[in-house]
Every structure is written in C-alpha cells, then in structure tokens.
Design an enzyme around this catalytic site. Sequence first.
Site: not given
Ligand code: NI
Length: 135
Positions: A34, A125, A15, A42, A80-81, A40
């Site tokens: 962020c 997160e 995100h 998580h 996911d992914h 990037h």
């Molecule tokens: Ni983040």
Amino acid sequence: MKVAVYRVEHFNAAHRLHNPEWSDEKNQSVFGKCNNPNYHGHNYNLEVGVFGEIDPDTGYVYDLKALSDLIEEKVLNKLDHKNLNVDVAEFENLNPTAENIVVVIHDLLRSEINEKYELKIKLYETERNYVEYPV
Ligand code: NI
C-alpha cells in the site's frame, strides 16, 4: 421506535499509504504494497445508515432517494475515480487509510442530515476488510 435505513453505494479510487515523517524503509515495513509510490486502486463499497423514528405521515425514516442524491453530491462526486492523495483536499495532509476515509465521509454527510437522526457509515475497502464510524 427507531428503525435503521441504509443506502449502499460504490466508488473506485486510488491511494498511497505513506507517512512523510518516516523513512522509506519504515513506510515500506508498515504499509507494504500500500506504500507503492505509483499508487494503487480499490473498489470501495459504502453503506450509509440513518437511524431514526418512522415519520407517521410518510412511513419513512428517511427518504432513500434523497439519501442517495446526497451521497452522490457530497461523497461520490468528490471521491469516485479520484486519486485520493492528489485530488482530494481532505487527504492533502491525512493518510487515506480506510479509517480516515470513513471519518471524512461521515463528516461530509453529517452536516447535511438533521441532528435528530443517527448516522453510521461502513466502508469496505475489500470484501474482507471494512471499517465503521462512529462506533
Ligand atoms: Ni490500499
């Protein structure tokens, strides 16, 4: 007598936190790393809690295999992914913070689970940062 049952799941997603109404400087100052334009990732841990009465016939509150299948179908297949900003319609105009993600996940599941059950979602997160909805 209400009992809580939980299913723990996991997904990876990318995100970028960004408010298009703000200048680059303000985005950088509020969101820091962020706000990285190239996104990037998580490793999110997800806890889905269902609260309700024990069914005297099964001894279950809610069949955890059914809950696992539901989370996979409605949430993991969607998130996911994925790049949340780019790939997931819910975040087209919604900043994909942990807070907003947990509400989206809740809403995806809430409509699929009978109203007689309470639903509580926790989203980690990082190991140290998590959010919960509803409170
Ligand atoms: Ni983040």
